[in-house]
Design a protein around this motif. Structure first.
Motif: not given
Length: 293
Positions: A106-116, A285-290
């Protein structure tokens, strides 16, 4: 000079990135307590609660959070048909630090990881002050009385050396669960429910046994005597007479268990350092590098 400018640029870029890992917001909801009056009913007599929360997102699954919360808890034996007839209220102020574990990235602002959904646990301290309302039969005037200074169970009396005055500030261990949802590039909303384990049995000022009324009268006066044992305020339906007062040593509470309290509510947080138009370093959004923007 070019080297200095490069260093400054890197520092500024890092500040931008890490600032956007931070979120600040508010929580609004309810608070309630479990203890010697309410032994098991969740969400019994909830009162309005709220406060400020700060979250620092370490990566998609872990975050650190700071809370500054306020709530009130109240309970009455009358709600449980208990002829002990005790009641109290207490304002609770809590400051705590918690670790959150997101089940989904999850990250605030991510379209792919927007809920958890998430769970949390931490440590903190809280301040409380149990009070009881009593109407003086001689004047017919009611007033809220602070209970801790009265020592209703003999705390601080020479006659009861094993009963020490309790502190109004104690440590607490908050833990619970919640959900988060990113509604925009900079805004997160959610809800959480947290239980607080405490190390005191006196949030309600009830713990051990009744003491000798004459000792209590000599130490603290008539108000303390009236508030320590409120069973005589009730009428026994079988005899139509007031219930007799309790004797010294009779159980007033359960000292083998500690009191608990809870905060539950909804929250909204805003990403700090967010810019509507990201720079060339802040694309996507760079998920790999957080890294997230």
């Amino acid at each position: 000079m070019k080297k200095i400018i490069s260093i400054i640029s890197v520092v500024l870029m890092c500040n931008i990135l890490y600032a956007q890992r931070s979120e600040l917001g508010i929580l609004a909801g309810t608070s309630y307590y479990l203890g010697d009056i309410n032994t098991s009913s969740q969400f019994y007599n909830p009162k309005i609660a709220g406060g400020i929360i700060y979250r620092y997102n370490l990566n998609p699954h872990w975050a650190l959070k700071l809370n500054a919360l306020y709530g009130r808890v109240e309970a009455s034996d009358a709600d449980f048909d208990n002829i002990r007839n005790l009641s109290f209220r207490s304002d609770i102020f809590e400051i705590s630090s918690q670790v959150e574990l997101n089940f989904l990235g999850y990250f605030t602002g991510s379209k792919k990881h927007r809920f958890t959904p998430y769970i949390f646990a931490g440590i903190g301290f809280f301040h409380f002050n149990p009070q009881a309302y009593w109407v003086n039969p001689a004047t017919n005037e009611g007033k809220w009385y602070d209970l801790q200074p009265l020592g209703l169970e003999g705390q601080g009396y020479a006659s009861y050396p094993d009963r020490k005055p309790y502190s109004l500030t104690e440590f607490t261990i908050p833990f619970g669960l919640g959900v988060k949802y990113s509604v925009s590039k900079a805004i997160c909303i959610g809800a959480e429910w947290g239980i607080r384990k405490t190390f005191t049995d006196y949030i309600d000022d009830i713990s051990t046994a009744y003491i000798d009324k004459n000792i209590l009268l000599g130490e603290r006066g008539t108000v303390a005597v009236a508030l320590a044992d409120r069973t005589p305020e009730l009428v026994d339906p079988t005899t139509l007479l007031p219930y007799p007062p309790h004797l010294e040593g009779e159980s007033r509470g359960n000292s083998s268990t500690k009191d608990w309290y809870s905060f539950a509510g909804v929250f909204i947080t805003f990403k700090l350092g967010y810019k509507a138009k990201p720079s060339c370093f802040e694309k996507g959004f760079n998920y790999k590098e957080n890294i997230y923007y």
